[in-house]
Design an enzyme around this catalytic site. Structure first.
Site, short mmCIF file in Angstrom:
data_model
loop_
_atom_site.label_atom_id
_atom_site.label_comp_id
_atom_site.label_asym_id
_atom_site.label_seq_id
_atom_site.Cartn_x
_atom_site.Cartn_y
_atom_site.Cartn_z
N ASP A 63 0.87 -1.18 0.00
CA ASP A 63 0.00 0.00 0.00
C ASP A 63 0.91 1.23 0.00
O ASP A 63 0.97 1.99 0.96
CB ASP A 63 -0.87 -0.06 1.27
CG ASP A 63 -1.89 1.08 1.34
OD1 ASP A 63 -2.00 1.85 0.36
OD2 ASP A 63 -2.56 1.19 2.38
N SER A 64 1.61 1.42 -1.12
CA SER A 64 2.66 2.44 -1.18
C SER A 64 2.13 3.78 -1.67
O SER A 64 1.02 3.88 -2.19
CB SER A 64 3.75 1.97 -2.15
OG SER A 64 3.23 1.93 -3.46
#
Lengths: 293, 293
Positions: free
Chosen positions: A167-168
């Site tokens: 979840d960058s």
């Protein structure tokens, strides 16, 4: 308007948030009610605004990470597509995701015993705790928050996780680039058990098709099963978001068992079994971007 | 920047196009290269811009109708979903659609013998001919352009069309409201043959969920088979667009024959049989908007 003091009106007039998308010739604007928090951490600028319709808006280096009203679209698709592919996910790693939305979705799965949230920037966690409702599960006994560089942190694990979720932030912002390298994906592969599942946010195919292709191709060079999937994400660039699913074992459509999602009916706002399958149907121009014809 | 004359730079600085979405607190901005055409017709203001990345941008009353680079997403989904449901569409009526994009897609179907484009505003047709590549099929021998109010024009037809496609502007803009009434949908029903198919653009479920519900419910009160479907539309509000399919006879998933789309492989940029089926899988919050649980 007459009831608003002149001084406050002037403040509102100046709080126009404009996010320029890749290329710099278009973007989204939001008329913010107020700026609640702005902090330059060692990694990025963290801003939290309040918007009259979207609730809290969280951005990193001027890039919208989430708004309160539509973050569910992104977090449900990023998390539930891989987690429902695993028969019994117990150990889950989230890399990035400092707002807590992915953690909240992971912890909906009762099988999960350990959910590690590896967010590089402790100041994001602090801001989320203070302002973002998505941080609701930070103190869950099954959750563990680690403030380390995910690309380094993952190296210590072998055959450990049932699911890894990336979840960058954008690859070009903050420390996001570390989470888009082939070496990083190889380390994810190593850290996963033999039936582990993986997902990553992989940008939008309209403004950032280059990154969609790069991320997808690097992941597919590491995992035997790699599939791009898509969902709506109304306040992200173009509203059309791509994710990449990967696994050593499970095909995300052929091996999908819709029964697993049954107990979640009524609880989720975006995801359902039809949406799961449908998200893997790609428009022709997206197939072309990833070299699939 | 040094090479651009000061005078031109100043012009560019002032051409910021900002479309405020419903609610007025957010929207899209585009830095336009230049304004090519602006005309106040009896119905609406017609603007055509050139954008450095999007090509031609066409707007009515300040609402973006299409950009050259992504109009295919909208036009393919609006047209091909109903047309591929019909075994042999010969007579097709498009209401609205003055840019010509829907007409172009309709005429890809070799079975079509007569395609009537009923666009109320002749000035839109003129502007499209001059500036928009989507107008490419205006002079096709199978095409007939009529400048009348679609809501009135349709009344003369009984049991005539194989397909009717509503490519309207927003219900709150220009003359769009006429194309969102129950009476209008009843007249479409009457004008269709017993195995006729219908589609309409029905707004976005994020900024305009009220209109999605109204349009869907009115259409479903007229047609025995009515299904909402969705697609990405990157420069429309939220990027998440809804369409409504209706028919007296054919269910858009159960009766779908993917073989019909085979000859179009390689020609279309968005639509394919997987996308057709997938577009009817609705996220939970969208089902809720239309009262489907």
């Amino acid at each position: 308007m007459a009831d608003i003091p002149e001084r406050e009106l002037r403040t509102m007039n100046h709080l126009m948030y404009m996010e320029y998308y890749t290329g710099g010739n278009a973007g989204i604007f939001m008329k913010m009610k107020r700026l609640l928090h702005s902090y330059q951490s060692p990694y990025q600028r963290i801003d939290i605004f309040e918007h009259p319709d979207f609730g809290m808006v969280f951005s990193l280096d001027g890039i919208t990470m989430m708004t309160e009203v539509d973050e569910f679209m992104y977090h449900e698709m990023l998390v539930h597509v891989p987690l429902f592919m695993h028969p019994d996910p117990k150990k889950v790693l989230i890399i990035g995701g400092g707002d807590g939305g992915s953690l909240r979705e992971v912890l909906r799965h009762p099988s999960v015993e350990e959910a590690i949230l590896c967010e590089i920037d402790p100041y994001v966690i602090d801001a989320a705790r203070k302002y973002l409702p998505t941080s609701v599960k930070f103190d869950d006994p099954r959750a563990k928050i680690v403030n380390e560089n995910g690309a380094e942190y993952i190296k210590q694990f072998n055959d450990y996780f049932d699911a890894i979720i990336i979840d960058s932030t954008d690859p070009t912002a903050g420390e996001g680039g570390h989470l888009f390298t082939k070496e990083f994906y190889q380390n994810c592969y190593k850290a996963l058990r033999e039936d582990g599942v993986f997902s990553a946010e992989t940008e939008d195919p309209f403004y950032d098709k280059g990154w969609v292709a790069i991320a997808y191709n690097r992941i597919s060079s590491v995992f035997p099963i790699t599939k791009l999937y898509m969902g709506f994400m109304t306040t992200y660039p173009s509203g059309m978001w791509s994710y990449t699913y990967a696994s050593k074992k499970y095909h995300p459509v052929d091996d999908y068992d819709p029964e697993r999602a049954k107990p979640f009916e009524g609880e989720l706002k975006y995801y359902n079994p039809e949406v799961h399958r449908a998200s893997f149907a790609l428009p022709n121009f997206v197939k072309e971007i990833i070299g699939e014809k």
